[in-house]
Design a protein around this motif. Structure first.
Motif, PDB file in Angstrom:
ATOM      1  N   PHE A 355       0.824  -1.205   0.000  1.00 58.05           N
ATOM      2  CA  PHE A 355       0.000   0.000   0.000  1.00 58.05           C
ATOM      3  C   PHE A 355       0.857   1.253   0.000  1.00 58.05           C
ATOM      4  CE2 PHE A 355      -2.540  -3.287   2.013  1.00 58.05           C
ATOM      5  CZ  PHE A 355      -3.792  -3.117   1.450  1.00 58.05           C
ATOM      6  N   ASP A 356       0.358   2.273  -0.663  1.00 57.15           N
ATOM      7  CA  ASP A 356       0.805   3.630  -0.382  1.00 57.15           C
ATOM      8  C   ASP A 356       0.024   4.131   0.839  1.00 57.15           C
ATOM      9  OD1 ASP A 356       2.637   3.960  -2.514  1.00 57.15           O
ATOM     10  OD2 ASP A 356       0.978   4.363  -3.904  1.00 57.15           O
ATOM     11  N   HIS A 357       0.600   5.122   1.516  1.00 57.13           N
ATOM     12  CA  HIS A 357      -0.054   5.757   2.674  1.00 57.13           C
ATOM     13  C   HIS A 357      -0.334   4.749   3.796  1.00 57.13           C
ATOM     14  CE1 HIS A 357      -0.520   9.202   0.040  1.00 57.13           C
ATOM     15  NE2 HIS A 357      -1.177   8.455  -0.821  1.00 57.13           N
ATOM     16  N   SER A 358       0.557   3.780   3.974  1.00 56.74           N
ATOM     17  CA  SER A 358       0.398   2.844   5.085  1.00 56.74           C
ATOM     18  C   SER A 358       0.897   3.444   6.401  1.00 56.74           C
ATOM     19  CB  SER A 358       1.151   1.547   4.802  1.00 56.74           C
ATOM     20  OG  SER A 358       2.526   1.804   4.578  1.00 56.74           O
ATOM     21  N   LEU A 359       1.794   4.431   6.315  1.00 51.93           N
ATOM     22  CA  LEU A 359       2.301   5.072   7.526  1.00 51.93           C
ATOM     23  C   LEU A 359       1.201   5.894   8.188  1.00 51.93           C
ATOM     24  CD1 LEU A 359       5.817   6.220   6.283  1.00 51.93           C
ATOM     25  CD2 LEU A 359       5.248   4.218   7.671  1.00 51.93           C
ATOM     26  N   PRO A 360       1.174   5.994   9.490  1.00 56.56           N
ATOM     27  CA  PRO A 360       2.170   5.500  10.462  1.00 56.56           C
ATOM     28  C   PRO A 360       1.984   4.031  10.868  1.00 56.56           C
ATOM     29  CG  PRO A 360       0.477   6.746  11.594  1.00 56.56           C
ATOM     30  CD  PRO A 360       0.129   6.796  10.136  1.00 56.56           C
ATOM     31  N   GLY A 361       1.528   3.210   9.966  1.00 56.07           N
ATOM     32  CA  GLY A 361       1.335   1.797  10.240  1.00 56.07           C
ATOM     33  C   GLY A 361      -0.100   1.377   9.972  1.00 56.07           C
ATOM     34  N   LEU A 362      -0.278   0.109   9.585  1.00 58.13           N
ATOM     35  CA  LEU A 362      -1.610  -0.434   9.335  1.00 58.13           C
ATOM     36  C   LEU A 362      -2.226  -0.940  10.625  1.00 58.13           C
ATOM     37  CD1 LEU A 362      -0.865  -2.482   6.083  1.00 58.13           C
ATOM     38  CD2 LEU A 362      -1.819  -0.173   6.260  1.00 58.13           C
ATOM     39  N   MET A 363      -3.567  -0.924  10.661  1.00 52.52           N
ATOM     40  CA  MET A 363      -4.264  -1.454  11.838  1.00 52.52           C
ATOM     41  C   MET A 363      -5.633  -1.977  11.442  1.00 52.52           C
ATOM     42  SD  MET A 363      -5.667   1.806  14.051  1.00 52.52           S
ATOM     43  CE  MET A 363      -7.141   2.687  13.555  1.00 52.52           C
ATOM     44  N   ILE A 364      -6.180  -2.830  12.302  1.00 56.42           N
ATOM     45  CA  ILE A 364      -7.555  -3.321  12.177  1.00 56.42           C
ATOM     46  C   ILE A 364      -8.421  -2.472  13.098  1.00 56.42           C
ATOM     47  CG2 ILE A 364      -9.075  -5.311  12.409  1.00 56.42           C
ATOM     48  CD1 ILE A 364      -6.528  -7.065  12.296  1.00 56.42           C
ATOM     49  N   LYS A 365      -9.557  -2.015  12.600  1.00 57.55           N
ATOM     50  CA  LYS A 365     -10.429  -1.181  13.429  1.00 57.55           C
ATOM     51  C   LYS A 365     -11.685  -1.950  13.837  1.00 57.55           C
ATOM     52  CE  LYS A 365     -12.653   3.343  13.728  1.00 57.55           C
ATOM     53  NZ  LYS A 365     -12.847   4.662  13.101  1.00 57.55           N
ATOM     54  N   GLY A 366     -11.974  -1.926  15.136  1.00 58.55           N
ATOM     55  CA  GLY A 366     -13.232  -2.458  15.643  1.00 58.55           C
ATOM     56  C   GLY A 366     -13.315  -3.963  15.747  1.00 58.55           C
ATOM     57  N   SER A 367     -12.213  -4.663  15.581  1.00 59.34           N
ATOM     58  CA  SER A 367     -12.247  -6.125  15.608  1.00 59.34           C
ATOM     59  C   SER A 367     -10.824  -6.632  15.793  1.00 59.34           C
ATOM     60  CB  SER A 367     -12.849  -6.674  14.317  1.00 59.34           C
ATOM     61  OG  SER A 367     -12.746  -8.093  14.271  1.00 59.34           O
ATOM     62  N   ASP A 368     -10.688  -7.902  16.084  1.00 62.56           N
ATOM     63  CA  ASP A 368      -9.360  -8.509  16.113  1.00 62.56           C
ATOM     64  C   ASP A 368      -9.096  -9.315  14.848  1.00 62.56           C
ATOM     65  OD1 ASP A 368     -11.105 -10.574  16.520  1.00 62.56           O
ATOM     66  OD2 ASP A 368     -10.230 -11.265  18.408  1.00 62.56           O
ATOM     67  N   LYS A 369     -10.028  -9.251  13.888  1.00 61.96           N
ATOM     68  CA  LYS A 369      -9.916 -10.014  12.654  1.00 61.96           C
ATOM     69  C   LYS A 369     -10.008  -9.069  11.465  1.00 61.96           C
ATOM     70  CE  LYS A 369     -12.221 -13.694  10.022  1.00 61.96           C
ATOM     71  NZ  LYS A 369     -13.398 -14.613   9.986  1.00 61.96           N
ATOM     72  N   LEU A 370      -9.023  -9.150  10.574  1.00 61.43           N
ATOM     73  CA  LEU A 370      -9.028  -8.317   9.372  1.00 61.43           C
ATOM     74  C   LEU A 370      -9.989  -8.907   8.348  1.00 61.43           C
ATOM     75  CD1 LEU A 370      -7.827  -5.883   7.910  1.00 61.43           C
ATOM     76  CD2 LEU A 370      -5.954  -7.358   7.139  1.00 61.43           C
ATOM     77  N   SER A 371     -10.915  -8.101   7.862  1.00 60.78           N
ATOM     78  CA  SER A 371     -11.977  -8.591   6.987  1.00 60.78           C
ATOM     79  C   SER A 371     -12.101  -7.721   5.741  1.00 60.78           C
ATOM     80  CB  SER A 371     -13.317  -8.595   7.728  1.00 60.78           C
ATOM     81  OG  SER A 371     -13.264  -9.404   8.878  1.00 60.78           O
ATOM     82  N   GLY A 372     -12.844  -8.251   4.767  1.00 66.02           N
ATOM     83  CA  GLY A 372     -13.169  -7.480   3.578  1.00 66.02           C
ATOM     84  C   GLY A 372     -12.370  -7.836   2.340  1.00 66.02           C
ATOM     85  N   PHE A 373     -11.375  -8.709   2.467  1.00 64.98           N
ATOM     86  CA  PHE A 373     -10.565  -9.116   1.322  1.00 64.98           C
ATOM     87  C   PHE A 373     -11.135 -10.388   0.703  1.00 64.98           C
ATOM     88  CE2 PHE A 373      -7.627  -6.436   3.631  1.00 64.98           C
ATOM     89  CZ  PHE A 373      -6.918  -5.786   2.631  1.00 64.98           C
ATOM     90  N   ALA A 374     -11.059 -10.471  -0.616  1.00 65.20           N
ATOM     91  CA  ALA A 374     -11.531 -11.654  -1.329  1.00 65.20           C
ATOM     92  C   ALA A 374     -10.544 -12.009  -2.434  1.00 65.20           C
ATOM     93  CB  ALA A 374     -12.919 -11.427  -1.921  1.00 65.20           C
ATOM     94  N   LEU A 375     -10.401 -13.309  -2.683  1.00 67.47           N
ATOM     95  CA  LEU A 375      -9.512 -13.811  -3.732  1.00 67.47           C
ATOM     96  C   LEU A 375     -10.300 -14.641  -4.735  1.00 67.47           C
ATOM     97  CD1 LEU A 375      -6.463 -15.015  -1.574  1.00 67.47           C
ATOM     98  CD2 LEU A 375      -6.525 -13.020  -3.100  1.00 67.47           C
ATOM     99  N   ALA A 376      -9.799 -14.674  -5.960  1.00 68.53           N
ATOM    100  CA  ALA A 376     -10.405 -15.496  -7.007  1.00 68.53           C
ATOM    101  C   ALA A 376      -9.314 -16.074  -7.882  1.00 68.53           C
ATOM    102  CB  ALA A 376     -11.370 -14.675  -7.857  1.00 68.53           C
TER     103      ALA A 376
END
Length: 437
Positions: A355-376
Motif C-alpha cells: 500500500f501507499d499511505h500505510s504510515l504511520p502503520g496499518l491497523m484493524i479497526k473495531g475487531s481482532d480479525k481483518l476482513s473485507g478481502f476476497a480472492l479469485a
C-alpha cells in the motif's frame, strides 16, 4: 450535443414547453380529485377523540408494503397512544421520527407540530411547552406517498424525550388509509412527455452553479460525487478526468488541486462476495488518482445502509480537508490519506498486498480479525480471504483459491466488513487488482 443545440434554440424550447403544457393539462382533466377521508368526516382523524379502534396494526418502524399493503400509495394516518408520566407533563420535548417516505405532517393531541415535504431530511420536531399532559396523549403522523415503497425507514431514531426522560416510539401503532392513489396517477403515463428538469440535463448544473464562478481566482476544487452515475460505473473513469481537465482549463490557473469524496457505503450488506456497480464506481474514482494533483477521501465507513443522504458529513469533510492541506497548502507533515493499493506479490498460494499511505502503520479497526478481502482464481469466482497484517503489508490466502489471479477489498455496495485503516484512523480504499504473474 443535439440536446445542447436544442437548448440554444429559443423557438424549439418554446414549442417544446407549450406541447408539454397542453398534454399535461389534457391529462389533468381526466384525473380523479383527491378526497382525504381523514379530513372529510364529522370528526377528523387527527382529533384525539376520534374512534380508531378499527384501524389496522402497524409495527414501527417499517414499510406498509411489508405489513400487508403491497404496490400501494396515497395518504396514510399513523396513530400512537402514549402514556406520559407526570414528570414530562407540560414540558417542551423533542420528537424524533427517523426518516419518512415521502412527506409527513405531525399532530399531538390534535395540535399541529410540524411537517416535512420530502423524504430525505431527518424528522426532528419540537413539542412546545404545555402540550404534553400526564396520562393519555395521541400522536398522529400523516404520511403522503406518491410512488415506490413508502413508510418509516428502519434503524433510525424514533423517540420522544425531555431532559429527564425518553420514550421509545418503536413498536405497535395503528394506521388507516385516507386516500388510495389510483394506478394511473403514479407519475407520468408512458405517452406523456416529461418536463425539462435543468439539473438532469446537459449544461444545466454547470451553467447555473459553476460558470458564474469561473472569473474568480480559487485555490482548488472539492467535489462530492452523488450516486447518479452508478448505472454506468466504468464510464465514470473517463467522465471524472474529463471534468477535471475541463474545469482546470476554464479557470486557467494550471493544475489546480481537485479533491473528491469516494462513494460511501449504502444499501443492504452482503455476507458473501458479490458483484457491485457501486464498488466498480469506487474503482473508477480510485483510478482517477492517476490524474496529477488529485486527492480522494475514502468514505466507506461514513454512510448508512438505509439512507442515500447519510448524516455523517463531518468525517468526510475532515478527510477532504486533510487532502486540501496537503495539496493546496503544501503541509508535508500530516497523514492525509488512508491506505491506497499499490502492488501485489504472489508467494506460493499467499498474496502480499503493498500500500501507499500505510504510515504511520496499518491497523484493524473495531475487531481482532481483518476482513473485507476476497480472492479469485482465473474463473473470477471470489471467496473471502484469510487476511493478516505483516509490517506495512497485508498477506492473503484462501483454501478455496490455491492459485490467486484476482484480489478485491471492500468490493460491495455496503462493505460493512471492511476494517483496514492506517494508524491515523483513515480507512483503506476499496480496490480490485489482477495478481502479478
Amino acid at each position: 450535443m443535439k440536446k445542447i443545440d436544442n437548448f440554444r434554440d429559443s423557438v424549439f424550447m418554446a414549442n417544446y414547453q407549450k406541447k408539454i403544457k397542453e398534454k399535461n393539462l389534457a391529462r389533468s382533466a381526466t384525473l380523479v380529485p383527491v378526497v382525504d377521508e381523514g379530513l372529510s368526516g364529522p370528526v377528523k382523524w387527527i382529533d384525539p377523540d376520534f374512534n380508531a379502534s378499527s384501524w389496522r396494526k402497524f409495527w414501527m418502524p417499517g414499510y406498509w408494503a411489508d405489513q400487508g399493503l403491497r404496490n400501494f400509495n396515497g395518504i396514510f394516518y399513523f396513530r400512537k397512544e402514549l402514556q406520559i408520566p407526570a414528570e414530562m407533563s407540560g414540558q417542551q420535548a423533542k420528537l424524533y421520527l427517523g426518516r419518512i417516505i415521502d412527506a409527513d405532517s405531525v399532530f399531538l393531541n390534535g395540535k399541529f407540530i410540524g411537517n416535512t415535504t420530502y423524504q430525505y431530511p431527518p424528522r426532528r420536531y419540537v413539542i412546545p411547552a404545555g402540550l404534553l399532559k400526564s396520562g393519555k396523549n395521541i400522536l398522529i403522523v400523516k404520511v403522503i406517498s406518491s410512488n415506490g415503497k413508502g413508510g418509516f425507514v428502519p434503524d433510525k431514531n424514533y423517540s420522544l424525550l425531555t431532559p429527564e426522560k425518553k420514550i421509545d416510539l418503536r413498536g405497535e401503532w395503528s394506521f388507516e388509509v385516507g386516500y388510495a392513489q389510483p394506478k394511473q396517477n403514479q407519475g407520468f403515463s408512458g405517452e406523456a412527455e416529461m418536463p425539462l428538469v435543468a439539473q438532469n440535463e446537459p449544461t444545466g448544473l454547470f451553467n447555473t452553479m459553476v460558470s458564474p464562478a469561473v472569473r474568480f481566482a480559487i485555490k482548488g476544487f472539492l467535489w462530492y460525487q452523488g450516486e447518479a452515475n452508478t448505472g454506468d460505473p466504468k464510464a465514470y473513469g473517463q467522465l471524472l478526468p474529463a471534468l477535471i481537465k475541463d474545469w482546470r482549463n476554464k479557470w486557467k490557473q494550471g493544475d489546480l488541486p481537485f479533491i473528491y469524496a469516494q462513494l460511501p457505503n449504502f444499501m443492504e450488506a452482503s455476507y458473501l462476495p458479490e458483484e457491485s456497480s457501486w464498488a466498480q464506481f469506487r474503482q473508477s474514482q480510485l483510478q482517477t488518482l492517476s490524474v496529477p494533483n488529485t486527492g480522494m477521501a475514502v468514505a466507506i465507513d461514513a454512510g448508512e445502509w438505509n439512507d442515500i443522504h447519510p448524516l455523517d458529513k463531518k468525517d468526510v469533510g475532515e478527510r477532504l480537508a486533510l487532502w486540501a492541506s496537503h495539496l493546496a497548502y503544501q503541509d508535508q507533515q500530516i497523514t492525509y490519506s488512508g491506505p491506497i493499493y499499490k502492488s501485489n506479490q504472489l508467494k506460493g498460494s499467499e498474496l502480499i498486498i503493498n500500500f501507499d499511505h500505510s504510515l504511520p502503520g496499518l491497523m484493524i479497526k473495531g475487531s481482532d480479525k481483518l476482513s473485507g478481502f476476497a480472492l479469485a482464481g482465473e474463473d473470477k469466482v471470489f471467496y473471502w480471504a484469510q487476511a493478516r497484517i505483516v509490517g506495512d503489508t497485508v498477506v492473503l490466502s484462501s483454501p478455496m483459491v490455491l492459485k490467486p489471479a484476482f484480489v478485491r477489498y471492500a468490493w460491495a455496495d455496503n462493505p460493512d466488513r471492511a476494517n483496514l485503516y492506517n494508524k491515523a484512523n483513515l480507512p483503506a480504499s476499496p480496490f480490485e487488482a489482477e495478481v502479478n504473474k
